[in-house]
Design an enzyme around this catalytic site. Sequence first.
Site, PDB file in Angstrom:
ATOM      1  N   ARG A 178      53.009  55.564  68.536  1.00 28.35           N
ATOM      2  CA  ARG A 178      54.073  56.284  67.827  1.00 28.35           C
ATOM      3  C   ARG A 178      54.091  55.881  66.352  1.00 28.35           C
ATOM      4  NH1 ARG A 178      59.758  56.122  70.628  1.00 28.35           N
ATOM      5  NH2 ARG A 178      60.126  57.809  69.132  1.00 28.35           N
ATOM      6  N   CYS A 233      63.479  51.596  64.690  1.00 23.42           N
ATOM      7  CA  CYS A 233      62.675  52.128  65.792  1.00 23.42           C
ATOM      8  C   CYS A 233      62.826  53.636  65.759  1.00 23.42           C
ATOM      9  CB  CYS A 233      63.129  51.535  67.130  1.00 23.42           C
ATOM     10  SG  CYS A 233      64.896  51.753  67.456  1.00 23.42           S
TER      11      CYS A 233
END
Length: 276
Positions: A178, A233
Site C-alpha cells: 500500500r 496510516c
Amino acid sequence: MKFVKDSEWLLNHLNDVDVRIVDCRFSLADPQKGEINYRKNHLPGAVYFDLEKDLSGTVGDHGGRHPLPDMDVLVKKLENAGISHEISVIAYDDGEGAFAARFWWLLQYLGHSNVYVLDGGFKNWLEADLPVTPNVPTFKREDFRLDLRQELLATYEEVKDAVSKRNKVLIDSREVKRFLGIEEPIDKKAGHIPGALNKPWMEGLRGGRYLPISEQSERFANLDSTQPIIVYCGSGVTAVPNFLALKEAGFEKVKLYVGSFSDWISYEENKIESSS
C-alpha cells in the site's frame, strides 16, 4: 513496558475498584461483529467502546475515514462508564493491537495518563483459559476532566507544512504494497504522502504481543530520537501501534495524523508518491 500490561497483571487487578477494563474489539469488514462478540462474552467488568460509534466522528469531505470523535460526547461516554482520571484504564481488542491502541491514544489525548493496552488481547486471554463473562456491568458515573494534549495531534496543516519543508519525519504505518502504491484495497488513490518512510505497524508485534523495547528500538534505529515525528496510516487507527512503540522506545516528539492518507487524498491538489 510503560504502556503495555500482560494478562497476569490484569488478572491480579481484575477486581480492583480503581481499574476499568475496556473492550475495543472491532472488525472493519463487519462493523457489528465487535459488539456482538462482546455481548457473548468478555473480560469480567469490561465495558464496550466501538471504533466507529464511540472512537470516531462523522465522516465528511475531509478528516479521513475515522476522524476524531466529538470530545464532549466521548467524555460523557467515559463518565457513564465510571472512568475518571483517578481510574486506571486498560483496553483490549482481539489481539490485533490497533483498536485498543486507538482508545489508548484518545485517552492520552484527552489528558488521561493512566491508560494501558492489554498485550495479546482477548485471544491471548482465552488461550490462557482466563475468566470471561456475558454479564454487562454498570458503574457509578464519574467526572472526567478534559485536558487536551494538543502536542499528540498532527493537524492537516502541520503535515502539509512538513511535506513542504521536510522538517519532520513522516512515518507511513501501512503494509509495503500500500505504501508503494502497488495495491490499494480501501482508499481511492494509491501511494503515500511525499517524503514519508515506511514502517509497517504489524512489524512491531509478534503473535499479537508488542515487541520488547530493545527490538522496538532496533526497528527505529535509523531515526533521530530528537527530531519531530508524525505517524499516519490509512485512517488513523493502525498508525497508533507505531505511535505507542515509538514512545516505548524513548521517542518524545511523536504526533498522530488522525486523518492520515484518507484525509490527505481528499484534497485534490495534494501530491502522492508511488513506485509506479
